[in-house]
Write a protein that holds these residues in place. Structure first.
Motif, PDB file in Angstrom:
ATOM      1  N   ILE A  45      18.649  -8.322  20.809  1.00  0.00           N
ATOM      2  CA  ILE A  45      18.755  -7.463  19.625  1.00  0.00           C
ATOM      3  C   ILE A  45      20.148  -7.595  19.013  1.00  0.00           C
ATOM      4  N   ALA A  46      21.176  -7.542  19.846  1.00  0.00           N
ATOM      5  CA  ALA A  46      22.549  -7.671  19.339  1.00  0.00           C
ATOM      6  C   ALA A  46      22.757  -9.036  18.693  1.00  0.00           C
ATOM      7  N   ALA A  47      22.251 -10.096  19.308  1.00  0.00           N
ATOM      8  CA  ALA A  47      22.405 -11.439  18.751  1.00  0.00           C
ATOM      9  C   ALA A  47      21.699 -11.552  17.400  1.00  0.00           C
ATOM     10  N   THR A  48      20.529 -10.955  17.280  1.00  0.00           N
ATOM     11  CA  THR A  48      19.798 -10.991  16.015  1.00  0.00           C
ATOM     12  C   THR A  48      20.563 -10.257  14.922  1.00  0.00           C
ATOM     13  N   LEU A  49      21.063  -9.082  15.236  1.00  0.00           N
ATOM     14  CA  LEU A  49      21.830  -8.319  14.246  1.00  0.00           C
ATOM     15  C   LEU A  49      23.118  -9.034  13.856  1.00  0.00           C
ATOM     16  N   LEU A  50      23.767  -9.659  14.833  1.00  0.00           N
ATOM     17  CA  LEU A  50      25.002 -10.391  14.530  1.00  0.00           C
ATOM     18  C   LEU A  50      24.722 -11.648  13.711  1.00  0.00           C
ATOM     19  N   ALA A  51      23.601 -12.302  13.957  1.00  0.00           N
ATOM     20  CA  ALA A  51      23.233 -13.469  13.143  1.00  0.00           C
ATOM     21  C   ALA A  51      22.987 -13.037  11.699  1.00  0.00           C
ATOM     22  N   GLN A  52      22.307 -11.908  11.508  1.00  0.00           N
ATOM     23  CA  GLN A  52      22.089 -11.391  10.160  1.00  0.00           C
ATOM     24  C   GLN A  52      23.412 -11.035   9.493  1.00  0.00           C
ATOM     25  N   ASP A  53      24.339 -10.479  10.250  1.00  0.00           N
ATOM     26  CA  ASP A  53      25.650 -10.133   9.716  1.00  0.00           C
ATOM     27  C   ASP A  53      26.409 -11.389   9.280  1.00  0.00           C
ATOM     28  N   LEU A  54      26.335 -12.442  10.083  1.00  0.00           N
ATOM     29  CA  LEU A  54      27.033 -13.681   9.726  1.00  0.00           C
ATOM     30  C   LEU A  54      26.429 -14.297   8.465  1.00  0.00           C
ATOM     31  N   VAL A  55      25.108 -14.263   8.341  1.00  0.00           N
ATOM     32  CA  VAL A  55      24.466 -14.777   7.121  1.00  0.00           C
ATOM     33  C   VAL A  55      24.952 -13.981   5.911  1.00  0.00           C
ATOM     34  N   ALA A  56      25.050 -12.665   6.024  1.00  0.00           N
ATOM     35  CA  ALA A  56      25.539 -11.842   4.915  1.00  0.00           C
ATOM     36  C   ALA A  56      26.980 -12.193   4.563  1.00  0.00           C
ATOM     37  N   ARG A  57      27.792 -12.453   5.576  1.00  0.00           N
ATOM     38  CA  ARG A  57      29.187 -12.829   5.319  1.00  0.00           C
ATOM     39  C   ARG A  57      29.265 -14.189   4.608  1.00  0.00           C
ATOM     40  N   ALA A 110      33.056  -9.146  17.522  1.00  0.00           N
ATOM     41  CA  ALA A 110      31.826  -8.365  17.710  1.00  0.00           C
ATOM     42  C   ALA A 110      30.846  -9.106  18.623  1.00  0.00           C
ATOM     43  N   LEU A 111      30.758 -10.424  18.473  1.00  0.00           N
ATOM     44  CA  LEU A 111      29.875 -11.220  19.329  1.00  0.00           C
ATOM     45  C   LEU A 111      30.316 -11.123  20.783  1.00  0.00           C
ATOM     46  N   GLN A 112      31.612 -11.247  21.035  1.00  0.00           N
ATOM     47  CA  GLN A 112      32.116 -11.149  22.408  1.00  0.00           C
ATOM     48  C   GLN A 112      31.885  -9.762  22.996  1.00  0.00           C
ATOM     49  N   GLN A 113      31.928  -8.758  22.153  1.00  0.00           N
ATOM     50  CA  GLN A 113      31.740  -7.388  22.628  1.00  0.00           C
ATOM     51  C   GLN A 113      30.280  -7.099  22.966  1.00  0.00           C
ATOM     52  N   HIS A 114      29.349  -7.627  22.173  1.00  0.00           N
ATOM     53  CA  HIS A 114      27.942  -7.266  22.332  1.00  0.00           C
ATOM     54  C   HIS A 114      27.103  -8.310  23.054  1.00  0.00           C
ATOM     55  N   VAL A 115      27.493  -9.570  22.959  1.00  0.00           N
ATOM     56  CA  VAL A 115      26.799 -10.662  23.664  1.00  0.00           C
ATOM     57  C   VAL A 115      27.905 -11.467  24.330  1.00  0.00           C
ATOM     58  N   SER A 116      28.320 -11.030  25.502  1.00  0.00           N
ATOM     59  CA  SER A 116      29.576 -11.483  26.098  1.00  0.00           C
ATOM     60  C   SER A 116      29.709 -12.995  26.197  1.00  0.00           C
TER      61      SER A 116
END
Length: 167
Positions: A45-57, A110-116
């Motif tokens: 879930i964290a990886a999916t949300l972070l991937a969406q965040d990177l696409v938005a950036r 954020a990636l290191q924090q949520h998907v170590s």
């Protein structure tokens, strides 16, 4: 007749205790697997949300040259991000590379924090953005690794998400 029943209830009690113990051990094993799968789900879930965040950036700061964007090498984002973040704090115009480095620095933290142990991979195409995030899952059953992204085989037990988004 009474001698045949002597010790019968003791054997029944012993058998029921063994069966009850086996059930308890099985339940403990299932609890351990449930915790591990819960951690894997949380990472997915964290990886999916972070991937969406990177696409938005990336959409907010589109590169001029798709083949030479800092977003193509997300792991380099932490290298000298401090210099690039200062342009955002000052009232100066930041270049694409400076904004991308600042984005990647924040995103990688954020990636290191949520998907170590997450490892990102980005590909930019004229019509779409591809983001992969791979991490080591808790289920290392010896099955062959997954190809994520295509051409990069990960070790057994690895998990991977792929987000494909149009510009």
């Amino acid at each position: 007749m009474r001698q045949l029943n002597r010790g019968g209830s003791l054997i029944e009690a012993l058998v029921s205790t063994v069966l009850l113990s086996m059930g308890a051990v099985g339940m403990l094993g299932m609890q351990g697997h449930a915790l591990a799968y819960g951690h894997d789900s949380q990472s997915a879930i964290a990886a999916t949300l972070l991937a969406q965040d990177l696409v938005a950036r990336i959409r907010a700061n589109p590169p001029e040259d798709l083949s030479n964007s800092p977003y193509l090498n997300p792991d380099a984002g932490l290298a000298d991000a401090a210099d690039h973040i200062t342009c955002q704090q000052a009232d100066t115009h930041c270049t694409h590379a400076q904004l991308a480095a600042a984005d990647l620095s924040q995103w990688l933290k954020a990636l290191q924090q949520h998907v170590s142990d997450g490892t990102p991979q980005v590909q930019l195409h004229a019509e779409r953005i591809d983001v992969w995030i791979a991490w080591q899952g808790s289920d290392n059953d010896g099955s062959p690794g997954v190809a994520c992204p295509p051409g990069h085989t990960l070790p057994a037990g690895a998990q991977c998400i792929h987000l494909q988004s149009p510009w």
